[in-house]
Each structure stands twice: as structure tokens, then as C-alpha cells.
Design a protein around this motif. Structure first.
Motif: not given
Ligand code: HEM
Length: 129
Positions: A84, A54, A25, A82, A58
Motif C-alpha cells: 500500500k 484501492t 490492488e 500489493g 473499494e
């Protein structure tokens, strides 16, 4: 103290058991010492070197206790924030999925419209109107 910014080159330079960074993140953590203690094993973490972990992190549904370990290993914010960092294949798959969803939602309009049209067409031809 100003927060350090970690570049993609830094991230890629630290993916051996001697020094290992992980990106979750938008934040980079030095997990070198933690790898051997990780309850999920070292391999799953080692597989996430040099990229955005991430999703992997998660997907496991890590506990609050697991998340509480992160601040202690914090190195700095990732240069892209943030953003990706997806592999080419993952990005291609994501856009294919988006395309399929869009196609599906078009069908949601055309199927009922088609049925309605067929119904009125049938009424017209059978003289029921
Ligand atoms: C710095 C990052 C990470 C920390 C601090 C961490 C911490 C932990 C902790 C404390 C657990 C025990 C269960 C829990 O409390 O949720 C756990 C389990 C697990 N972790 Fe991680 N983890 C990290 C990264 C990852 C990554 C990148 C993966 C990749 C898939 C991963 C995969 C797993 C798996 C599969 C388990 C389950 C093990 C089991 O139940 O047998 N972890 N992790």
C-alpha cells in the motif's frame, strides 16, 4: 508476453487527462479514455493520480460490472506489488488507530481485574471472608 512492471515514477508521470494511470490492488490501469465515461465523475478518479486508489475504489462498493472493466485497461503490475502506498498522514492515522485499539484491549483486562480486586478488598475489610 511478459507482464510489464509499472514503477512509482511511471505512475506519477501519468496523472493528467492526456494519460492517466490508476493503481488498484497492486495493478495499474490506464483509465485515460474511461475518465469521461466514469459514472462517478472524472474528479474522483483524477484525485487518485500517482497514488494507491484501492481504498477509494473499494469504499464505493463498485459492482462486478465495474470490476469487469478493469482487465481491459490493464497496463502492468505495480513495482511494489500489493504494497500500500499510503500518504504520510494516512499512515500516521493508521498507527494512531492501531494504538487506540491496543489501549482499548488493555483496558479490557484491567477493568475486570480491578473490579475483582476491589471486591475481594471490600470482603477483606468488612470481615466477610
Ligand atoms: C478504473 C477504475 C474505476 C472503474 C472501472 C469504475 C467504474 C465505475 C462504474 C461502472 C460505476 C457505476 C456503478 C457500479 O457499477 O458500481 C462507478 C460508480 C462510481 N465510482 Fe467508479 N470506477 C473506478 C474508479 C473509481 C474511483 C477511484 C473512485 C473514487 C472514489 C470512484 C468513485 C465512484 C463513485 C462515487 C461512483 C458512484 C456514482 C453514483 O452512484 O452516482 N470510482 N464506477
Amino acid at each position: 508476453m511478459a507482464t510489464k512492471t509499472v514503477t512509482i515514477d511511471d505512475l506519477r508521470a501519468n496523472k493528467t487527462k492526456k494519460s492517466f494511470y490508476i493503481l488498484i490492488e497492486g495493478k495499474v490501469y490506464d483509465v485515460t479514455k474511461f475518465i469521461d465515461e466514469h459514472p462517478g465523475g472524472d474528479e474522483v478518479i483524477l484525485a487518485e493520480g500517482g497514488q494507491d486508489a484501492t481504498e477509494a475504489f473499494e469504499d464505493v462498493g463498485h459492482s462486478d460490472e465495474a470490476r469487469a472493466l478493469l482487465p481491459g485497461m490493464f497496463v502492468g503490475n505495480f513495482e511494489g506489488g500489493g504494497v500500500k502506498l499510503k500518504s504520510g498522514a494516512a499512515a500516521a492515522q493508521a498507527s494512531r488507530v492501531a494504538g487506540a485499539v491496543e489501549q482499548g484491549s488493555n483496558l479490557m483486562y484491567f477493568v475486570p481485574l480491578g473490579l475483582l480486586g476491589a471486591y475481594f478488598g471490600w470482603r477483606y475489610y468488612t470481615g466477610a471472608a
